[in-house]
Design a protein around this motif. Sequence first.
Motif, mmCIF file in Angstrom:
data_model
loop_
_atom_site.group_PDB
_atom_site.id
_atom_site.type_symbol
_atom_site.label_atom_id
_atom_site.label_comp_id
_atom_site.label_asym_id
_atom_site.label_seq_id
_atom_site.Cartn_x
_atom_site.Cartn_y
_atom_site.Cartn_z
ATOM 1 N N TYR A 1 45.711 44.114 32.978
ATOM 2 C CA TYR A 1 45.459 45.497 33.384
ATOM 3 C C TYR A 1 46.315 46.399 32.503
ATOM 4 C CZ TYR A 1 43.497 48.827 36.752
ATOM 5 O OH TYR A 1 42.780 49.821 37.372
ATOM 6 N N ARG B 183 37.498 49.860 47.977
ATOM 7 C CA ARG B 183 37.633 51.124 47.251
ATOM 8 C C ARG B 183 36.253 51.736 47.128
ATOM 9 N NH1 ARG B 183 42.758 51.482 45.748
ATOM 10 N NH2 ARG B 183 43.811 49.494 45.932
ATOM 11 N N SER C 296 42.282 41.402 39.134
ATOM 12 C CA SER C 296 43.118 41.163 37.949
ATOM 13 C C SER C 296 44.369 40.363 38.314
ATOM 14 C CB SER C 296 43.498 42.486 37.283
ATOM 15 O OG SER C 296 44.256 43.291 38.158
ATOM 16 N N VAL D 20 37.147 40.910 30.055
ATOM 17 C CA VAL D 20 36.559 39.856 30.891
ATOM 18 C C VAL D 20 35.030 39.812 30.792
ATOM 19 C CG1 VAL D 20 38.511 39.757 32.493
ATOM 20 C CG2 VAL D 20 36.606 41.318 32.982
ATOM 21 N N ASN E 10 36.321 35.577 33.167
ATOM 22 C CA ASN E 10 37.097 34.995 34.266
ATOM 23 C C ASN E 10 36.603 33.581 34.549
ATOM 24 O OD1 ASN E 10 38.666 37.243 34.485
ATOM 25 N ND2 ASN E 10 37.275 38.255 35.896
ATOM 26 N N HIS F 283 40.668 44.512 32.477
ATOM 27 C CA HIS F 283 39.910 43.943 33.597
ATOM 28 C C HIS F 283 38.763 44.813 34.075
ATOM 29 C CE1 HIS F 283 41.973 40.190 34.622
ATOM 30 N NE2 HIS F 283 42.997 40.751 33.989
ATOM 31 N N GLY F 284 38.809 46.100 33.784
ATOM 32 C CA GLY F 284 37.670 46.922 34.232
ATOM 33 C C GLY F 284 38.092 48.323 34.582
ATOM 34 N N THR F 285 38.604 48.495 35.784
ATOM 35 C CA THR F 285 38.932 49.852 36.217
ATOM 36 C C THR F 285 40.081 50.451 35.387
ATOM 37 O OG1 THR F 285 40.274 48.879 37.979
ATOM 38 C CG2 THR F 285 38.073 49.600 38.578
ATOM 39 N N ASN G 167 38.234 45.044 47.973
ATOM 40 C CA ASN G 167 39.427 45.808 48.331
ATOM 41 C C ASN G 167 39.044 47.203 48.844
ATOM 42 O OD1 ASN G 167 38.642 46.872 45.894
ATOM 43 N ND2 ASN G 167 40.431 46.164 44.770
ATOM 44 N N GLU H 25 30.718 46.914 38.114
ATOM 45 C CA GLU H 25 31.653 45.796 38.240
ATOM 46 C C GLU H 25 31.803 45.243 36.833
ATOM 47 O OE1 GLU H 25 34.157 44.478 40.475
ATOM 48 O OE2 GLU H 25 32.644 45.152 41.879
ATOM 49 N N SER H 26 33.018 45.224 36.295
ATOM 50 C CA SER H 26 33.134 44.772 34.903
ATOM 51 C C SER H 26 32.891 43.263 34.795
ATOM 52 C CB SER H 26 34.511 45.111 34.349
ATOM 53 O OG SER H 26 35.467 44.301 34.976
ATOM 54 N N PHE H 27 33.148 42.547 35.870
ATOM 55 C CA PHE H 27 32.851 41.111 35.906
ATOM 56 C C PHE H 27 32.316 40.757 37.294
ATOM 57 C CE2 PHE H 27 33.777 36.666 36.693
ATOM 58 C CZ PHE H 27 33.356 36.055 35.523
ATOM 59 N N GLY H 28 33.173 40.861 38.305
ATOM 60 C CA GLY H 28 32.753 40.527 39.670
ATOM 61 C C GLY H 28 33.245 39.141 40.053
ATOM 62 N N LEU H 29 34.559 39.044 40.279
ATOM 63 C CA LEU H 29 35.161 37.736 40.570
ATOM 64 C C LEU H 29 34.625 37.144 41.872
ATOM 65 C CD1 LEU H 29 37.242 35.777 39.407
ATOM 66 C CD2 LEU H 29 38.992 36.928 40.769
HETATM 67 O O1 GMT Z 1 37.663 45.873 41.415
HETATM 68 C C1 GMT Z 1 38.780 46.300 41.694
HETATM 69 O O2 GMT Z 1 38.953 47.294 42.386
HETATM 70 C C2 GMT Z 1 40.002 45.572 41.225
HETATM 71 C C3 GMT Z 1 39.993 45.325 39.753
HETATM 72 C C4 GMT Z 1 41.325 44.796 39.311
HETATM 73 O O3 GMT Z 1 41.634 45.065 38.167
HETATM 74 O O4 GMT Z 1 42.055 44.152 40.021
HETATM 75 O O5 GMT Z 1 38.940 44.410 39.435
HETATM 76 C C5 GMT Z 1 38.478 44.363 38.104
HETATM 77 O O6 GMT Z 1 38.952 43.130 37.579
HETATM 78 C C6 GMT Z 1 38.372 41.937 38.119
HETATM 79 C C7 GMT Z 1 39.035 40.714 37.484
HETATM 80 O O7 GMT Z 1 38.800 40.639 36.115
HETATM 81 C C8 GMT Z 1 36.865 41.963 37.886
HETATM 82 O O8 GMT Z 1 36.283 40.779 38.413
HETATM 83 C C9 GMT Z 1 36.270 43.192 38.568
HETATM 84 O O9 GMT Z 1 34.883 43.257 38.266
HETATM 85 C C10 GMT Z 1 36.948 44.466 38.077
HETATM 86 N N1 GMT Z 1 36.496 45.595 38.926
HETATM 87 C C11 GMT Z 1 35.663 46.551 38.512
HETATM 88 O O10 GMT Z 1 35.223 46.605 37.380
HETATM 89 C C12 GMT Z 1 35.263 47.569 39.520
#
Ligand code: GMT
Length: 376
Positions: free
Chosen positions: A98, A210, A20, A155, A178, A125-127, A208, A284-288
Amino acid sequence: FMSDRPLRIGIVCYPSSGGSGIVATDLALALARGGDQVTLISYTRPIRFRSSLPNLDFFEVQTEHYPVFHHQPYTLSLAAGITSLARTKGLDIVHAHYAVPHATAAYLAKQILAPQELPVVTTLHGTDITLVGTRPAFYETTRFSILKSDRVTTVSHWLEAETRAKLDVDIPIQVIPNFIDGDIFKPRDSSRPRCFPDDRPIIMHISNFRKVKNVPAVIEVFRRVRRWIPARLVLIGHGPERPKVIEQIRELGLQDDVLVMGLQNSIEQILPEADLVLTPSEHESFGLVALEALASGVPVITTNMGGAVEVIEDGVTGFLRDPRDLEGMTEAALKILKNPTVKEEMGRLGRASALKRFSIDTIIRQYRELYREIRP
Ligand code: GMT
């Protein structure tokens, strides 16, 4: 009527190696290149922030230590920072990347500033939804701040559905995926010498570290692949699970074939050296990283859980597998590593797909249009 006067935009993000913060930093840079006046807001300088543009700057949020505080009230300091920036710079918009706690701080700043207007855009962004915002300790404030945002984006389509279901919100949500700069992430220049010492195929993992990244599965798949072909594993990034992963590598006696590289600044220079990127996240909500790999012409094996299915086409630009399906991932890896033509064709199609669907110009245009619809 949409005038095209440059906007003054505050972008709030995390500075660390999560996706993010990287997306927010790249967005800030692209908007500034397009002429907007952008201030990136965080508690320390984001890792990919390098600016020589006069219309892009960084605002460091100041917090205070005080003995009564068991936890530092960062949300309050951030809200105070956004408020003072909006007053001194006359921000047109604040964009929170976020939800937790950035959307809440933005909402608070907006209330303090009234009647001065400050539209709030929140990008999920996901988490922030899947692992944090839905926990009892954050649920009500996260849901409220999302409902009160002037615009909400996610995203991926998967994250939109997840947000509706988990936070029980029924509001317009725009999916803005993204993006990638194909001039920065590009295939390896074959005339240049390789970064790594021998010709063994390289499996790369970037994260990262996790729990959600499921790194132990990377090590196990690598162990299985090595039963069939010689290969090298390169691990990039750092995070809480790293010590355990290093222990697993040692226990399996793989240390001579695994390179643990830690955090890297110029990932675009290392990524094209990979023959395969492996990111078997629980979801993974997207997977950058997958998108960066595609643009670098590197096939990806990633999770079939979440929005990664919107990035990778199974069997075409990579493989999507259940994150527990170690054998399925091993087979997919061997398919790529044993056949250079498969690797090359997938890499070629991957780059074309990345540039067609996620090019920086197309996606930045969507954010700019959104800002211009809501700015005061
Ligand atoms: O994946 C992480 O631990 C970090 C997290 C973040 O917010 O920084 O990543 C999320 O946002 C990214 C950017 O939009 C996405 O590409 C990742 O898929 C997303 N992570 C998850 O959904 C686990």
